[in-house]
Design a protein around this motif. Structure first.
Motif, PDB file in Angstrom:
ATOM      1  N   LEU A   1       0.941  -1.140  -0.188  1.00 49.10           N
ATOM      2  CA  LEU A   1      -0.145  -0.173   0.100  1.00 49.10           C
ATOM      3  C   LEU A   1       0.936   1.262  -0.058  1.00 49.10           C
ATOM      4  O   LEU A   1       1.755   1.289   0.966  1.00 49.10           O
ATOM      5  CB  LEU A   1      -0.763   0.017   1.285  1.00 49.10           C
ATOM      6  CG  LEU A   1      -1.739   1.460   1.469  1.00 49.10           C
ATOM      7  CD1 LEU A   1      -2.664   1.604   0.407  1.00 49.10           C
ATOM      8  CD2 LEU A   1      -2.260   1.568   2.854  1.00 49.10           C
TER       9      LEU A   1
ATOM     10  N   ASN B   1      -3.056   4.659  -2.720  1.00 48.13           N
ATOM     11  CA  ASN B   1      -4.443   5.406  -2.276  1.00 48.13           C
ATOM     12  C   ASN B   1      -4.126   6.881  -1.886  1.00 48.13           C
ATOM     13  O   ASN B   1      -3.100   7.248  -1.649  1.00 48.13           O
ATOM     14  CB  ASN B   1      -4.484   4.591  -1.005  1.00 48.13           C
ATOM     15  CG  ASN B   1      -5.431   5.623   0.182  1.00 48.13           C
ATOM     16  OD1 ASN B   1      -5.005   6.001   1.227  1.00 48.13           O
ATOM     17  ND2 ASN B   1      -6.737   5.697  -0.260  1.00 48.13           N
TER      18      ASN B   1
ATOM     19  N   THR C   1      -5.587   1.855  -8.127  1.00 51.05           N
ATOM     20  CA  THR C   1      -5.841   3.208  -7.229  1.00 51.05           C
ATOM     21  C   THR C   1      -7.205   2.754  -6.577  1.00 51.05           C
ATOM     22  O   THR C   1      -8.010   2.401  -6.975  1.00 51.05           O
ATOM     23  CB  THR C   1      -5.973   4.086  -8.274  1.00 51.05           C
ATOM     24  OG1 THR C   1      -7.032   3.944  -9.184  1.00 51.05           O
ATOM     25  CG2 THR C   1      -4.696   4.173  -9.104  1.00 51.05           C
ATOM     26  N   VAL C   2      -7.001   3.559  -5.340  1.00 47.78           N
ATOM     27  CA  VAL C   2      -7.938   3.453  -4.378  1.00 47.78           C
ATOM     28  C   VAL C   2      -8.257   4.850  -3.749  1.00 47.78           C
ATOM     29  O   VAL C   2      -7.476   5.326  -3.006  1.00 47.78           O
ATOM     30  CB  VAL C   2      -8.105   2.524  -3.326  1.00 47.78           C
ATOM     31  CG1 VAL C   2      -8.950   2.735  -2.174  1.00 47.78           C
ATOM     32  CG2 VAL C   2      -7.696   1.166  -3.706  1.00 47.78           C
ATOM     33  N   GLU C   3      -9.307   5.471  -4.074  1.00 48.43           N
ATOM     34  CA  GLU C   3      -9.847   6.752  -3.484  1.00 48.43           C
ATOM     35  C   GLU C   3     -10.492   6.757  -2.389  1.00 48.43           C
ATOM     36  O   GLU C   3     -11.802   6.487  -2.355  1.00 48.43           O
ATOM     37  CB  GLU C   3     -10.547   7.651  -4.639  1.00 48.43           C
ATOM     38  CG  GLU C   3     -10.923   9.108  -4.217  1.00 48.43           C
ATOM     39  CD  GLU C   3     -11.764   9.758  -5.299  1.00 48.43           C
ATOM     40  OE1 GLU C   3     -12.361  10.826  -4.857  1.00 48.43           O
ATOM     41  OE2 GLU C   3     -11.935   9.538  -6.378  1.00 48.43           O
TER      42      GLU C   3
ATOM     43  N   LEU D   1      -8.312   5.769   4.572  1.00 49.57           N
ATOM     44  CA  LEU D   1      -8.195   4.530   5.032  1.00 49.57           C
ATOM     45  C   LEU D   1      -7.689   4.523   6.301  1.00 49.57           C
ATOM     46  O   LEU D   1      -7.360   3.365   6.774  1.00 49.57           O
ATOM     47  CB  LEU D   1      -7.017   3.682   4.064  1.00 49.57           C
ATOM     48  CG  LEU D   1      -7.469   3.391   2.516  1.00 49.57           C
ATOM     49  CD1 LEU D   1      -6.331   2.779   1.867  1.00 49.57           C
ATOM     50  CD2 LEU D   1      -8.811   2.847   2.576  1.00 49.57           C
TER      51      LEU D   1
END
Length: 209
Positions: free
Chosen positions: A75, A99, A122-124, A127
């Motif tokens: 990550l 992220n 990709t993670v919007e 977290l």
């Protein structure tokens, strides 16, 4: 389209400290910031358009020591340009998740991954209150404000407590916490308009639980 905006306001060029990686970078920081706010809504600073010192040090470290990430899930927290995620993928990490909460950042990360021919997801999302498990958690230049540091550090310590290797790149930002383990140190070229200098002494730290 976000990807078009990123491409229109950046130039693809090798990162001086990591020449094996090409990155989309802005030539005029203030002009880019103004362009991001042209729609009228307040926007976060365009962190995604520059190779910040902490990210450069972290990218250099994992490329020089690929065994840290090879074959492991990674990550890249608060990815910015995606530089660290791209480096991790080049070093053999899989899967690699970039992220950020800024959609322009993730568009830049996707563009930079494509330009360097590596696979990055990709993670919007925010977290920092989650507890997903990754083999390695990487974070470059995340201790630039009291609020950010206060949220990021507990997340990183929890990740280390779950067995993740947690590495941070930082050039001595104001809110760098104590109790980290120094793994490496580099003299990193930086953009004078952003850092008021041309070289920043930057360390890679390991977070322990």
């Amino acid at each position: 389209m976000l990807l078009d905006f990123v491409r229109a306001h950046t130039v693809l060029a090798p990162v001086p400290f990591i020449p094996e990686i090409h990155l989309r970078q802005a030539e005029e920081p203030i002009a880019l910031w103004e362009a991001t706010e042209a729609g009228g809504a307040e926007q976060p600073p365009p962190f995604w358009a520059f190779a910040w010192a902490g990210g450069q040090a972290l990218a250099r470290h994992i490329l020089d020591e690929p065994e840290l990430v090879a074959g492991r899930s990674v990550l890249d927290l608060a990815t910015g340009s995606g530089l660290v995620a791209v480096a991790a993928a080049r070093a053999g990490a899989h899967p690699v998740v970039a992220n950020d909460i800024d959609p322009l950042s993730l568009a830049a990360a996707a563009a930079n991954a494509a330009d360097n021919q590596v696979a990055v997801q990709t993670v919007e999302a925010d977290l920092l209150d989650t507890d997903d498990r990754y083999g390695v958690v990487l974070a470059g230049d995340v201790f630039y404000s009291r609020e950010m540091a206060g949220r990021v550090l507990p997340y990183l310590r929890r990740a280390a407590g779950r067995g993740s290797l947690v590495l941070v790149g930082d050039p001595g930002r104001a809110y760098l916490p104590e109790g980290l383990v120094k793994r490496a140190e580099y003299d990193v070229p930086v953009t004078e308009a952003l850092e008021s200098c041309t070289i920043r002494r930057t360390a890679v730290w390991q977070v322990v639980s």
